[in-house]
Write a protein that holds these residues in place. Sequence first.
Motif, mmCIF file in Angstrom:
data_model
loop_
_atom_site.group_PDB
_atom_site.id
_atom_site.type_symbol
_atom_site.label_atom_id
_atom_site.label_comp_id
_atom_site.label_asym_id
_atom_site.label_seq_id
_atom_site.Cartn_x
_atom_site.Cartn_y
_atom_site.Cartn_z
ATOM 1 N N GLN A 1 57.552 36.819 56.964
ATOM 2 C CA GLN A 1 58.144 38.130 56.682
ATOM 3 C C GLN A 1 58.296 38.329 55.184
ATOM 4 N N ARG A 2 58.680 37.221 54.526
ATOM 5 C CA ARG A 2 58.899 37.301 53.095
ATOM 6 C C ARG A 2 57.624 37.721 52.381
ATOM 7 N N PHE A 3 56.492 37.163 52.826
ATOM 8 C CA PHE A 3 55.228 37.509 52.193
ATOM 9 C C PHE A 3 54.885 38.982 52.428
ATOM 10 N N TRP A 4 54.986 39.399 53.716
ATOM 11 C CA TRP A 4 54.559 40.764 54.054
ATOM 12 C C TRP A 4 55.530 41.832 53.580
ATOM 13 N N LYS A 5 56.834 41.514 53.659
ATOM 14 C CA LYS A 5 57.830 42.564 53.383
ATOM 15 C C LYS A 5 58.275 42.584 51.925
ATOM 16 N N ILE A 6 58.134 41.452 51.234
ATOM 17 C CA ILE A 6 58.616 41.437 49.844
ATOM 18 C C ILE A 6 57.470 41.211 48.847
ATOM 19 N N THR A 7 56.755 40.084 49.027
ATOM 20 C CA THR A 7 55.755 39.746 48.015
ATOM 21 C C THR A 7 54.649 40.797 47.939
ATOM 22 N N LEU A 8 54.044 41.102 49.081
ATOM 23 C CA LEU A 8 52.905 42.019 49.087
ATOM 24 C C LEU A 8 53.248 43.389 48.496
ATOM 25 N N PRO A 9 54.342 44.019 48.959
ATOM 26 C CA PRO A 9 54.669 45.321 48.359
ATOM 27 C C PRO A 9 54.876 45.252 46.846
ATOM 28 N N LEU A 10 55.550 44.194 46.394
ATOM 29 C CA LEU A 10 55.827 44.113 44.963
ATOM 30 C C LEU A 10 54.596 43.692 44.166
ATOM 31 N N LEU A 11 53.688 43.036 44.879
ATOM 32 C CA LEU A 11 52.465 42.580 44.221
ATOM 33 C C LEU A 11 51.401 43.672 44.240
ATOM 34 N N TYR A 12 51.651 44.712 45.025
ATOM 35 C CA TYR A 12 50.619 45.710 45.270
ATOM 36 C C TYR A 12 49.958 46.269 44.005
ATOM 37 N N PRO A 13 50.717 46.609 42.950
ATOM 38 C CA PRO A 13 50.052 47.138 41.748
ATOM 39 C C PRO A 13 49.002 46.175 41.181
ATOM 40 N N ALA A 14 49.357 44.884 41.103
ATOM 41 C CA ALA A 14 48.401 43.894 40.583
ATOM 42 C C ALA A 14 47.228 43.731 41.539
ATOM 43 N N LEU A 15 47.535 43.740 42.836
ATOM 44 C CA LEU A 15 46.493 43.604 43.848
ATOM 45 C C LEU A 15 45.526 44.784 43.783
ATOM 46 N N PHE A 16 46.098 45.967 43.582
ATOM 47 C CA PHE A 16 45.306 47.189 43.463
ATOM 48 C C PHE A 16 44.316 47.054 42.295
ATOM 49 N N THR A 17 44.815 46.559 41.155
ATOM 50 C CA THR A 17 43.945 46.378 39.987
ATOM 51 C C THR A 17 42.783 45.445 40.311
ATOM 52 N N THR A 18 43.089 44.294 40.916
ATOM 53 C CA THR A 18 42.023 43.338 41.196
ATOM 54 C C THR A 18 41.042 43.891 42.224
ATOM 55 N N LEU A 19 41.552 44.634 43.207
ATOM 56 C CA LEU A 19 40.665 45.236 44.204
ATOM 57 C C LEU A 19 39.692 46.204 43.541
ATOM 58 N N ILE A 20 40.235 47.093 42.704
ATOM 59 C CA ILE A 20 39.373 48.082 42.045
ATOM 60 C C ILE A 20 38.355 47.390 41.135
ATOM 61 N N LEU A 21 38.821 46.395 40.387
ATOM 62 C CA LEU A 21 37.906 45.673 39.493
ATOM 63 C C LEU A 21 36.787 45.002 40.280
ATOM 64 N N SER A 22 37.158 44.314 41.375
ATOM 65 C CA SER A 22 36.140 43.565 42.120
ATOM 66 C C SER A 22 35.178 44.508 42.840
ATOM 67 N N ILE A 23 35.681 45.645 43.301
ATOM 68 C CA ILE A 23 34.787 46.619 43.936
ATOM 69 C C ILE A 23 33.811 47.168 42.900
ATOM 70 N N GLY A 24 34.315 47.404 41.695
ATOM 71 C CA GLY A 24 33.441 47.845 40.611
ATOM 72 C C GLY A 24 32.331 46.840 40.338
ATOM 73 N N VAL A 25 32.681 45.560 40.412
ATOM 74 C CA VAL A 25 31.709 44.496 40.153
ATOM 75 C C VAL A 25 30.531 44.569 41.131
ATOM 76 N N THR A 26 30.817 44.892 42.393
ATOM 77 C CA THR A 26 29.745 44.887 43.395
ATOM 78 C C THR A 26 28.661 45.927 43.087
ATOM 79 N N PHE A 27 29.018 46.974 42.337
ATOM 80 C CA PHE A 27 28.012 47.992 42.029
ATOM 81 C C PHE A 27 27.139 47.592 40.842
ATOM 82 N N GLY A 28 27.495 46.503 40.161
ATOM 83 C CA GLY A 28 26.736 46.126 38.972
ATOM 84 C C GLY A 28 26.085 44.767 39.050
ATOM 85 N N ILE A 29 25.905 44.216 40.267
ATOM 86 C CA ILE A 29 25.335 42.874 40.385
ATOM 87 C C ILE A 29 23.863 42.887 39.976
#
Lengths: 293, 276
Positions: free
Chosen positions: A197-225
Amino acid sequence: MRTRHNNRLGWLFASPYLLYGLIFFLIPLGWSFYLSITDWNLIAPVFHHVGFENFMKALKSPGVHAAFIVTFKFMIVFVPMVIASSLVVALAVHGLPRFKGLFLIGFFLPYLASGVVSSFIVKGFLSYNSPVNKFLRGTFSLDVNWLGTPFSALLVVSVIMAWKFTGYYALILTSGFESINKEIYEAADIDGVNGWQRFWKITLPLLYPALFTTLILSIGVTFGIFTEVYQLTGGGPNFATNTWQMEIYKQAFQNLSAGYASSVALIASVVTFISIFIIRKFLEMWGKRNGWT
Amino acid sequence: MAGPKKESLTIRYIMAFLLLFIMVFPYLYMVLNSFADWNQVDRKLIPDSFSLRSYEWLLSGGQAAEPRPWIRAFFNSLIVSTGSTALMMVTGIVVAYALAKLQFRGRNFLNNAVLFQMFFPAIILLVPTFLIIQRFGLYDSYWAMILPKALSLWAVFMYTNFFRAIPDTFIEAAKLDGASDWQIIFRIMLPMSKSITIVVFLFLFMERWTELLWDMLVVKSDNMLTLNVLLSQMFGPYGGYPGPMYAASVILTVPIIILFLFFAKKFKEGMQFTLK
């Protein structure tokens, strides 16, 4: 008088960008549109206007179809892989009191690797007589042709890319972890919240901004392989790793179809732009619906 | 995930070092194979008998293939990467100063243009940029590799954000003392942005150092190739000589790692800012 002087100064200091933007953005952009409606072959002085013929041809070509699909395949394989590995690294490292600098520098090292070098290492590592393959043959009688099989070729390229980006993304995620207030966890402990619960209810929501950045960056990478695919598979086997860059490179500089390649590049840009836009919106919506942003 | 408890700390350190080992292993594999006896290259996970044969073979040109200009290629890489990175730093700083600190009409428009261009799929520019270089008569020259990478939108973006955070009062005070805008840039803005300068420099340099596609397109002569491109071209022909290829890989990778380690401390500080 004063404002005019400032205007001149401002444009003077911004002039490197203006010059660069003109020569290496606006002119190529216009030229690219123009080329895409010609049949120019990169060498001959003569060429014809062919209207939308290039686009019709591109939309029917297996190479372009493959590029479209392969990019999303990479997204499905590479993005979860790199997010998972960088999460593991970030979880393992964050909050450790000692060796902080060593970890930061050490995990970042793969980011310095040239794609040519990492491709070469992996090629050797997976060559027929390599320890890995000998082990697989000897122990499981598995004879894997790593780069000759469509899915494993895609997997190998994804692993190389994930290796390269893990440390960098872990760094982003670690700073996300560090921005989380420790008192929240202490409060949760008192309330008897379990680990999951701690991971899903606390860590993930608070980590979301950083996670969002890495997701967008990595998705961008797939278009330039390009590099890894160029070195290892040339887009094969049977177009299984034929990325946009690979297809455009092949058409423009191996088949010398500059006109046709420009139309493919135009399609690639539109697809890239729209895909990233939609994915971004989707991720933002997902975050909002869960109340993470 | 909360404050780490003492008994779990040891396990976490073991985990962390294990992960670190896995991540660094490909480099180790590369270095060991470059020094390994030829009959052990790619045959053993950890080679146990070593020689310098791969390096000697590589630098003397080898027995089977024609001599290849590896040393020349190394200096080509150095010239191109240094020139290109230096230009990207200077243009980035100057343009960012205008976008962050100078008041002029059209500034907002330029800011938006930079952002727009940064997120624009650059793939569409590949073929026509190649043609522009050709028309300028720059094909097969250092300038062909340097000029299209003389300005980095990312560097402009990073510096603009950083400069914005520097209070205007510093600039006004310097102006009262009669400082010119150049002096303000070099005496105030730059000294205040040391850590970010290291981050920007390292990212730009390593990206330039490992560039393949562009450097491969605009250069034809053997003595103009960058090390990365030469290595890429030898991928097939030297396939039967993996030892020397590992040696070449080491020669390509080690300088960038040394550079990185040299600036590691500042890089750490700079990244902390960048990630916030």
